[in-house]
Design an enzyme around this catalytic site. Structure first.
Site: not given
Ligand code: NOJ
Length: 748
Positions: A287
């Site tokens: 993530d």
């Molecule tokens: C953080 C989020 O938790 C995730 O779901 C997302 O894909 C990424 N940011 C990118 O935006």
């Protein structure tokens, strides 16, 4: 009136946006997508693994490392100069043009393509993920993914960041709308279909957030404590089911720590379970900002860092050269990424932008919304409303004149023309905005009753709304609750004065229908006073048409809750969402990254309710609920009969469902199993279902084969699933709490 005509306002504005942006983007060049002539790995007859191995042999260390990280994201840490070639999505990975390996352009795409607004392009907003789960419909889930895949490609993306499948242990989680409810079999089966539909469009799919990122508060600092058996049978099971059913290319590991280690450097999660036990061939990406080390993360099985190259860029090269990271480990990471690119078709089918099919998108969004909206209450058959007989309607509730709300954060899809509750021309929506789609319930209701008076009251003053309700034949109250990534709900109440508003309107007119636009369950202190309740979730671009079709009976409701609606927050396993100590607060962009990198003091959540997630908790604790898992009404009625259960390798559960009412409908017939006493399990679990279309008077015989995994428990000592010998009861019916058919069989 046909959908194409009704939706024309949105279509025209969206088409204009799409065409202008396509023109503007003509300079867009797909770096790395050139055909590299007759390279042996371009032979599509070879397997993805063979092709990946051939490419890998040609790659330099720098080229390998460039595939292991993103190039930066504005506001989230350092940016590589190469990021200028990004399409504006959350992630951009530089390809290897000399070998014909294209760039990876990633966009968030939970219920539609997130990163359209920045490019001035158009995306369809589908109903939220939890809404789609309420359809229990595998074909609809496939269409959901296929639509997102088509729109991603049209906008220049070849990788999706969607596929959220965290089980709802904590319904106050601000991302409940992005997930698929509280049951692992339902959630896993649905996300598998979403990914199948998506990847068929030649887009790399991912499922996330692996694992147990079940609340947003302090997500970068929290350490989740849970026992192995509970996590394998609950939270990890939807991932396992999805990966078994579909060759999903990527798994995104989550922000939180799990039993001590960050998920993105947790060897047990990434290597022992996903890669070894589940034989996952794709790649694990972090993530955004969820990577915390180079050597440890790489050895644990993290293949790719996003969004930047803090740990997997020059630091990784140094670690390889110093002998701290074996080159075989790097090759494995790269192989996994390359084989996924070949398997999903992104090498053979280079990106080419096109105009999004706006009308087609709206049709799909509306159709799925119609299958997702749950009829929770219908006293004295108040619904469907008879358009020919009604003389006056009061439409009440914030913004019901202009739009319907959507879920926020990285899942947010930008509405065509901007947020319906903001002045025109406000540009791209912001992270903290409550975004309303320009799908107006007031307009679609008016369109149904050309000869009736339709009065609108925003509900700001409950007494004035009650007066409007009193003078009308029917009052329809639109109530909402907003959810977003980066926050949790304090409770499950409708915000502001909405409970009071509904109570006052219902007191003024017993023919009150409440339409809920919520991300998940809410409490309803007024439930006994109103005549009808529809749970519309975040209904997407076609939401208002879908709601009107259900209210007036053009569509017969068929959806069922994928999540329990408790009576009170006091009935949840945890009284409050556990919040981080003040100094560890990390949420919110953009400075979150700095604090993530700095490391944060852990705080603890212990999921000591273990296996008792969702309905399993309420069953085990014998707590009555407001509306149970699997529940939903129809305008017709169904009868269940003739259960037989045949043991075998796959147990076969056969029964008959009859439409005993006066309307055609679709019934979701649910099968639960109660395991033998000595299995030590909650009272029952969902093991299968079937959605049956039935005309009035029609009966259908159904046979459902039960996957042995769904009847098994996880034996921690043996590190294996095990079917316990003993008596299994199979229960069949329309909801988890109405199961008229039951038969027990002994299984060995
Ligand atoms: C953080 C989020 O938790 C995730 O779901 C997302 O894909 C990424 N940011 C990118 O935006």
């Amino acid at each position: 009136m046909p959908l194409r005509v009704r939706s024309c306002r949105i279509c025209v504005s969206a088409l204009i946006v799409a065409i202008i942006s396509l023109t503007l983007s003509s300079a867009f060049a797909q770096s790395g997508s050139a055909t590299p002539g007759s390279k042996p790995w371009m032979n599509a007859k070879l397997s993805p693994d063979e092709r990946a191995s051939l490419v890998l042999k040609e790659m330099t260390l720098d080229e390998k490392i460039s595939l292991l990280h993103g190039t930066g994201m504005r506001g989230l840490g350092p940016m590589s100069p190469l990021s200028v070639r990004s399409n504006g999505g959350a992630g951009y990975v530089v390809g290897v043009p000399r070998l014909g390996i294209p760039d990876i352009q990633m966009s968030d795409a939970a219920y539609g393509v997130r990163s359209s607004g920045e490019n001035g392009r158009y995306s369809t907003a589908l109903p939220s993920d939890v809404a789609a789960a309420a359809s229990w419909d595998l074909d609809a889930a496939y269409e959901y993914g296929a639509l997102i895949g088509r729109e991603l490609r049209a906008q220049g993306y070849n990788m999706s960041l969607g596929g959220g499948v965290n089980l709802t242990r904590e319904p106050r989680n601000g991302r409940t709308f992005e997930y698929l409810g509280e049951d692992p079999v339902l959630a896993g089966s649905l996300v598998a279909q979403v990914m199948k539909g998506l990847q068929a469009q030649h887009v790399i799919g991912d499922i996330k957030h692996y694992a147990l990122n079940d609340q947003e508060s302090g997500r970068n600092a929290v350490n989740v404590n849970i026992d192995e058996r509970s996590m394998r049978e609950s939270d990890l099971l939807p991932f396992q089911i999805a990966l078994r059913q579909t060759n999903i290319a990527a798994v995104m590991c989550s922000y939180n720590r799990l039993n001590g280690d960050y998920a993105c450097e947790n060897k047990h999660l990434l290597t022992d379970i996903v890669k070894k036990d589940w034989n996952f061939k794709g790649f694990v990406l972090s993530d955004w900002g969820g990577t915390h080390s180079t050597v440890k993360a790489s050895a644990a099985g993290l293949d790719h860092e996003e969004p930047a190259e803090i740990f997997y860029g020059p630091s990784m090269k140094n670690a390889v050269e110093a002998g701290q990271v074996p080159i075989a480990e790097i090759d494995d990471h790269v192989h996994r990424i390359l084989r996924s690119m070949f398997a999903c078709g992104v090498v053979d089918d280079p990106l080419e932008r096109s105009v999004v099919d706006v009308v087609g998108g709206l049709e799909v969004a509306q159709k799925i919304a119609e299958q997702s909206i749950v009829l929770l209450k219908n006293s004295q058959s108040l619904l469907p409303l008879d358009a020919g007989k009604i003389a006056s309607i009061a439409v009440i509730g914030p913004h019901a004149d202009v739009g319907m709300i959507s879920g926020g954060g990285s899942a947010q899809v930008d509405p065509p023309g901007g947020n319906a509750i903001m002045p025109p021309g406000q540009g791209r929506t912001k992270w903290q905005d409550q975004v309303w789609f320009p799908t107006s319930p007031l307009k679609t209701i008016k369109a149904k009753v050309a000869h009736a008076t339709v009065q609108y009251d925003p509900g700001t003053d409950a007494s004035s709304a009650a007066a409007a309700a009193k003078s009308a034949d029917v009052a329809i109250v639109f109530a909402y609750q907003w959810e977003s990534e980066g926050m949790d709900l304090d409770n499950l109440s409708l915000p502001g004065n909405q409970d009071d508003l509904i109570a006052k309107v219902a007191a003024a007119n017993p023919h009150t229908v409440v339409v809920l636009e919520t991300g998940g369950p809410v409490t309803m202190p007024w439930a006994d006073q109103v005549g009808g309740i529809l749970e519309a979730w975040y209904a997407g671009s076609g939401g208002a048409d879908a709601v009107a079709n259900l209210l007036f009976g053009d569509v017969n409701p068929s959806a069922k809750l994928p999540i329990t609606f408790p009576k009170s927050v006091d009935d949840l396993p945890h009284r409050n969402v556990v919040k981080p100590p003040k100094k560890a607060t990390t949420e919110g962009e953009p400075d979150g990254w700095k604090r993530i990198a700095a490391g944060l003091p852990a705080f603890q959540i212990t999921y000591d309710e273990g296996l008792e997630v969702g309905y399993k908790w309420y069953d085990a604790k014998e707590k009555s609920v407001l509306f149970p898992f699997g529940y939903g009404l129809s305008y017709t009625s169904y009868n269940y009969s003739n259960l037989t259960v045949t043991p075998g390798k796959n147990v076969r559960v056969s029964f008959t469902v009859t439409n005993t009412g006066g309307q055609a409908g679709a019934e979701i017939a649910e099968v639960y199993a109660a395991l033998p006493q000595n299995a030590g399990e909650p009272p029952k679990r969902l093991v299968g279902w079937s959605k049956l279309k039935l005309n009035p008077g029609e009966s259908k015989d159904v046979t459902i084969e039960i996957d042995p995994l769904y009847l098994s428990i996880f034996n921690v000592e043996k590190n294996a699933w095990q079917l316990i010998s003993g008596d299994y009861a199979f229960l069949v019916g329309p909801s988890s709490q109405t199961l008229p058919l039951k038969e027990s069989v002994g299984l060995k």
